[in-house]
Design a protein around this motif. Sequence first.
Motif, PDB file in Angstrom:
ATOM      1  N   VAL A   1      54.662  35.488  59.147  1.00  0.00           N
ATOM      2  CA  VAL A   1      55.064  36.377  58.046  1.00  0.00           C
ATOM      3  C   VAL A   1      53.928  37.299  57.637  1.00  0.00           C
ATOM      4  N   ASN A   2      54.310  38.540  57.294  1.00  0.00           N
ATOM      5  CA  ASN A   2      53.368  39.560  56.829  1.00  0.00           C
ATOM      6  C   ASN A   2      52.471  40.160  57.905  1.00  0.00           C
ATOM      7  N   PHE A   3      52.738  39.815  59.147  1.00  0.00           N
ATOM      8  CA  PHE A   3      52.047  40.493  60.234  1.00  0.00           C
ATOM      9  C   PHE A   3      52.929  41.638  60.701  1.00  0.00           C
ATOM     10  N   SER A   4      52.344  42.839  60.877  1.00  0.00           N
ATOM     11  CA  SER A   4      53.111  43.969  61.407  1.00  0.00           C
ATOM     12  C   SER A   4      52.513  44.435  62.739  1.00  0.00           C
ATOM     13  N   VAL A   5      53.377  44.905  63.611  1.00  0.00           N
ATOM     14  CA  VAL A   5      52.973  45.286  64.967  1.00  0.00           C
ATOM     15  C   VAL A   5      52.865  46.794  65.102  1.00  0.00           C
ATOM     16  N   GLU A   6      51.861  47.235  65.851  1.00  0.00           N
ATOM     17  CA  GLU A   6      51.751  48.657  66.191  1.00  0.00           C
ATOM     18  C   GLU A   6      51.849  48.821  67.706  1.00  0.00           C
TER      19      GLU A   6
ATOM     20  N   PHE B   1      46.199  38.129  68.404  1.00  0.00           N
ATOM     21  CA  PHE B   1      46.500  39.240  67.496  1.00  0.00           C
ATOM     22  C   PHE B   1      45.214  39.937  67.082  1.00  0.00           C
TER      23      PHE B   1
ATOM     24  N   GLY C   1      48.094  45.182  65.337  1.00  0.00           N
ATOM     25  CA  GLY C   1      48.821  45.574  64.146  1.00  0.00           C
ATOM     26  C   GLY C   1      48.003  45.263  62.918  1.00  0.00           C
ATOM     27  N   VAL C   2      48.670  44.855  61.865  1.00  0.00           N
ATOM     28  CA  VAL C   2      47.962  44.525  60.624  1.00  0.00           C
ATOM     29  C   VAL C   2      48.273  43.080  60.255  1.00  0.00           C
ATOM     30  N   CYS C   3      47.236  42.331  59.973  1.00  0.00           N
ATOM     31  CA  CYS C   3      47.402  40.906  59.690  1.00  0.00           C
ATOM     32  C   CYS C   3      47.903  40.687  58.263  1.00  0.00           C
ATOM     33  N   SER C   4      48.321  39.469  57.958  1.00  0.00           N
ATOM     34  CA  SER C   4      48.900  39.175  56.645  1.00  0.00           C
ATOM     35  C   SER C   4      47.874  39.412  55.538  1.00  0.00           C
TER      36      SER C   4
ATOM     37  N   ASN D   1      47.845  43.119  54.878  1.00  0.00           N
ATOM     38  CA  ASN D   1      49.118  43.654  54.382  1.00  0.00           C
ATOM     39  C   ASN D   1      49.333  43.222  52.935  1.00  0.00           C
TER      40      ASN D   1
END
Lengths: 136, 136
Positions: free
Chosen positions: A116-121, B93, B129-132, B135
């Motif tokens: 949760v709260n990880f976003s992918v680029e 990641f 991406g961006v980690c929790s 974010n």
Amino acid sequence: MKDTDDKLTSRNIKPTAMRELVLDILTEQKMAISLSDLEQKFHKSDKVTLYRTLKTFEEKKLIHSIDDGTGAIKYALCKETCQCHPEDLHVHFFCLKCQHTFCLSNIPIPSINLPVNFSVENINMVVKGVCSNCND
Amino acid sequence: MKDTDDKLTSRNIKPTAMRELVLDILTEQKMAISLSDLEQKFHKSDKVTLYRTLKTFEEKKLIHSIDDGTGAIKYALCKETCQCHPEDLHVHFFCLKCQHTFCLSNIPIPSINLPVNFSVENINMVVKGVCSNCND
DNA sequence: AAAGTTTATGCAACTGAGTTGCAAACTAAT
DNA sequence: ATTAGTTTGCAACTCAGTTGCATAAACTTT
Ligand SMILES: [Mn+2]
Ligand SMILES: [Mn+2]
Ligand SMILES: [Zn+2]
Ligand SMILES: [Zn+2]
């Protein structure tokens, strides 16, 4: 060189002699090549010019780069329609025998469930093994 | 240092002072670290010794390496039971904000269907991406 | 066409990760 | 203690990638 020129201009890259030459070489390749691979395809050349040419091509999404873990970034042509978006991403394959890096252009990168709260680029997926050519 | 020693000897690594120190540092980390990261955790140290220590640890499967595309290989502890076999592989990641590289130890690498006659030995999958933490 | 402006190229020099060779220090066994 | 094998420290090197700067080439404006 009309075709080559078009490919360059359609990606907003000014078609210089150098760039045409580099694009033609890249088009001939069945596998991804590194900067020094490219350099060796010229009798006399300047590494920096080739370096910057590749950077420009990548920036304009004419080519994409692959970090296959060998220590030298490889480059391969993008599809005409490629915008290097997540949907254009595909798996790459590095053959431990012939040491060649291939685009598996029709194998998309499988999606995964991140915490949760990880976003992918972006996703880089390199499979290492033996290619069909080297498997007898 | 009894615990540290045991971890080393159980992997057939002679427990020297240097190696205990390095293993302790690696154990403290919540993220994967590079050779130069490791070097900076010492007041005075020799890069080559640390380099060879990491190589030994990796060879003996105490740690595994991650090529996250930043240009510096990262290292992280393996699980007790890890034999670095395909079934031990997991997704990594890289956070574009904090620039940290994490093991997603409980996310196995999804299997893919390679073209005929291609065989797999190893797979590297790095999600960027961006980690929790980053974010919000 | 000439002058001015932007862009591309070539050369030199540098950075930083990774690596090797070798000698000194250390460890373990006899 | 002597020996043999292993680990450590230092110097030096390779190689990919990168930057700065000067020249050359390509466009723009007059
Ligand atoms: Mn590709
Ligand atoms: Mn990991
Ligand atoms: Zn092959
Ligand atoms: Zn982060």
